[in-house]
Motif scaffolding. Structure first.
Motif, PDB file in Angstrom:
ATOM      1  N   ASP A  53      38.899  24.088  14.059  1.00 17.37           N
ATOM      2  CA  ASP A  53      39.702  24.556  15.197  1.00 17.37           C
ATOM      3  C   ASP A  53      38.851  25.367  16.170  1.00 17.37           C
ATOM      4  O   ASP A  53      38.899  25.152  17.384  1.00 17.37           O
ATOM      5  CB  ASP A  53      40.847  25.446  14.717  1.00 17.37           C
ATOM      6  CG  ASP A  53      41.975  24.701  14.027  1.00 17.37           C
ATOM      7  OD1 ASP A  53      41.986  23.456  14.047  1.00 17.37           O
ATOM      8  OD2 ASP A  53      42.850  25.396  13.449  1.00 17.37           O
ATOM      9  N   LEU A  54      38.080  26.316  15.640  1.00 21.68           N
ATOM     10  CA  LEU A  54      37.309  27.223  16.496  1.00 21.68           C
ATOM     11  C   LEU A  54      36.133  26.536  17.178  1.00 21.68           C
ATOM     12  O   LEU A  54      35.730  26.935  18.272  1.00 21.68           O
ATOM     13  CB  LEU A  54      36.849  28.436  15.697  1.00 21.68           C
ATOM     14  CG  LEU A  54      37.991  29.366  15.290  1.00 21.68           C
ATOM     15  CD1 LEU A  54      37.513  30.404  14.285  1.00 21.68           C
ATOM     16  CD2 LEU A  54      38.607  30.029  16.520  1.00 21.68           C
ATOM     17  N   ARG A  55      35.583  25.523  16.580  1.00 19.51           N
ATOM     18  CA  ARG A  55      34.512  24.766  17.240  1.00 19.51           C
ATOM     19  C   ARG A  55      35.087  23.956  18.393  1.00 19.51           C
ATOM     20  O   ARG A  55      34.447  23.763  19.407  1.00 19.51           O
ATOM     21  CB  ARG A  55      33.783  23.854  16.245  1.00 19.51           C
ATOM     22  CG  ARG A  55      33.073  24.595  15.123  1.00 19.51           C
ATOM     23  CD  ARG A  55      32.137  25.700  15.568  1.00 19.51           C
ATOM     24  NE  ARG A  55      31.016  25.173  16.309  1.00 19.51           N
ATOM     25  CZ  ARG A  55      30.308  25.864  17.197  1.00 19.51           C
ATOM     26  NH1 ARG A  55      30.592  27.110  17.449  1.00 19.51           N
ATOM     27  NH2 ARG A  55      29.307  25.325  17.825  1.00 19.51           N
ATOM     28  N   HIS A  56      36.327  23.496  18.237  1.00 19.68           N
ATOM     29  CA  HIS A  56      37.000  22.731  19.289  1.00 19.68           C
ATOM     30  C   HIS A  56      37.516  23.658  20.397  1.00 19.68           C
ATOM     31  O   HIS A  56      37.449  23.331  21.590  1.00 19.68           O
ATOM     32  CB  HIS A  56      38.158  21.939  18.675  1.00 19.68           C
ATOM     33  CG  HIS A  56      39.014  21.240  19.659  1.00 19.68           C
ATOM     34  ND1 HIS A  56      38.604  20.130  20.368  1.00 19.68           N
ATOM     35  CD2 HIS A  56      40.278  21.495  20.081  1.00 19.68           C
ATOM     36  CE1 HIS A  56      39.561  19.746  21.172  1.00 19.68           C
ATOM     37  NE2 HIS A  56      40.591  20.549  21.018  1.00 19.68           N
ATOM     38  N   ARG A  59      39.161  30.087  21.192  1.00 19.61           N
ATOM     39  CA  ARG A  59      40.150  31.153  21.371  1.00 19.61           C
ATOM     40  C   ARG A  59      40.773  31.514  20.024  1.00 19.61           C
ATOM     41  O   ARG A  59      41.053  30.634  19.212  1.00 19.61           O
ATOM     42  CB  ARG A  59      41.240  30.733  22.345  1.00 19.61           C
ATOM     43  CG  ARG A  59      40.730  30.560  23.756  1.00 19.61           C
ATOM     44  CD  ARG A  59      41.806  30.067  24.674  1.00 19.61           C
ATOM     45  NE  ARG A  59      42.316  28.778  24.175  1.00 19.61           N
ATOM     46  CZ  ARG A  59      43.492  28.268  24.526  1.00 19.61           C
ATOM     47  NH1 ARG A  59      44.286  28.918  25.352  1.00 19.61           N
ATOM     48  NH2 ARG A  59      43.872  27.105  24.055  1.00 19.61           N
ATOM     49  N   ILE A  60      40.992  32.824  19.841  1.00 24.20           N
ATOM     50  CA  ILE A  60      41.482  33.307  18.559  1.00 24.20           C
ATOM     51  C   ILE A  60      42.355  34.533  18.782  1.00 24.20           C
ATOM     52  O   ILE A  60      42.160  35.266  19.741  1.00 24.20           O
ATOM     53  CB  ILE A  60      40.282  33.640  17.631  1.00 24.20           C
ATOM     54  CG1 ILE A  60      40.702  33.888  16.191  1.00 24.20           C
ATOM     55  CG2 ILE A  60      39.498  34.809  18.174  1.00 24.20           C
ATOM     56  CD1 ILE A  60      39.496  34.008  15.239  1.00 24.20           C
ATOM     57  N   ALA A  61      43.312  34.699  17.885  1.00 27.50           N
ATOM     58  CA  ALA A  61      44.089  35.933  17.804  1.00 27.50           C
ATOM     59  C   ALA A  61      44.000  36.400  16.364  1.00 27.50           C
ATOM     60  O   ALA A  61      44.096  35.602  15.431  1.00 27.50           O
ATOM     61  CB  ALA A  61      45.544  35.705  18.208  1.00 27.50           C
ATOM     62  N   VAL A  62      43.770  37.694  16.181  1.00 32.96           N
ATOM     63  CA  VAL A  62      43.621  38.271  14.846  1.00 32.96           C
ATOM     64  C   VAL A  62      44.525  39.495  14.749  1.00 32.96           C
ATOM     65  O   VAL A  62      44.534  40.333  15.656  1.00 32.96           O
ATOM     66  CB  VAL A  62      42.159  38.682  14.577  1.00 32.96           C
ATOM     67  CG1 VAL A  62      42.018  39.300  13.198  1.00 32.96           C
ATOM     68  CG2 VAL A  62      41.217  37.484  14.742  1.00 32.96           C
ATOM     69  N   GLY A  80      40.635  36.920  21.953  1.00 32.24           N
ATOM     70  CA  GLY A  80      39.445  36.562  22.704  1.00 32.24           C
ATOM     71  C   GLY A  80      38.870  35.252  22.218  1.00 32.24           C
ATOM     72  O   GLY A  80      39.581  34.394  21.689  1.00 32.24           O
ATOM     73  N   ARG A  81      37.569  35.133  22.386  1.00 30.08           N
ATOM     74  CA  ARG A  81      36.843  33.922  21.970  1.00 30.08           C
ATOM     75  C   ARG A  81      35.759  34.312  20.979  1.00 30.08           C
ATOM     76  O   ARG A  81      35.066  35.302  21.184  1.00 30.08           O
ATOM     77  CB  ARG A  81      36.190  33.245  23.175  1.00 30.08           C
ATOM     78  CG  ARG A  81      37.182  32.722  24.174  1.00 30.08           C
ATOM     79  CD  ARG A  81      36.491  32.163  25.414  1.00 30.08           C
ATOM     80  NE  ARG A  81      37.466  31.714  26.376  1.00 30.08           N
ATOM     81  CZ  ARG A  81      37.990  30.495  26.392  1.00 30.08           C
ATOM     82  NH1 ARG A  81      37.588  29.604  25.509  1.00 30.08           N
ATOM     83  NH2 ARG A  81      38.887  30.169  27.292  1.00 30.08           N
TER      84      ARG A  81
END
Length: 139
Positions: A53-56, A59-62, A80-81
């Protein structure tokens, strides 16, 4: 929370919940982390849905949260990213940027031993946005 309270909270908690977006929609997983130098450091299996997912889409939420009763609830959301730091997968090549996060991670989770298993790699999130809450302040 103040920025100092956010730093202290992130330093004391142990598990975060990571949300990514893939081709099939959202995906959420718990992970251990290190909070170091204003960044959230995550180590992820490189053959995982989260990594794909992150390579594609980086963007992330934690979310890191604590508390059981309403008046105890507190937490931090970071958005963020992510960017990859070091080799993929991590085998132990010298990467000065990873010295601090790897030491913190080892001290917190692996009895002080830095582990390079050839399956994980490091992701760094320098948050674009931090949202926090502390319901203890409402009481």
């Amino acid at each position: 929370m103040t920025s100092e309270e956010v730093d202290a909270f992130l330093a004391e908690q142990h598990t975060c919940r990571v949300a990514t977006v893939g081709r099939d929609g959202p995906h959420a997983t718990p992970l251990w982390y290190a909070w170091h130098g204003g960044a959230l450091w995550l180590t992820s299996v490189v053959r995982s849905l989260r990594w794909a997912d992150l390579r594609h889409d980086p963007r992330i939420a934690v979310v890191v949260d604590a508390g059981t009763a309403y008046g105890e609830l507190r937490g931090v959301e970071l958005r963020g990213r992510v960017e990859v730091v070091g080799e993929v997968p991590r085998t132990g090549e010298p990467v000065p940027e990873l010295d601090g996060p790897e030491r913190l991670f080892a001290d917190r989770y692996t009895g002080g031993t830095v582990v390079h298993d050839g399956r994980h790699a490091w992701l760094r999130l320098v948050p674009d946005r931090i949202t926090s809450w502390d319901f203890r302040k409402l009481v």
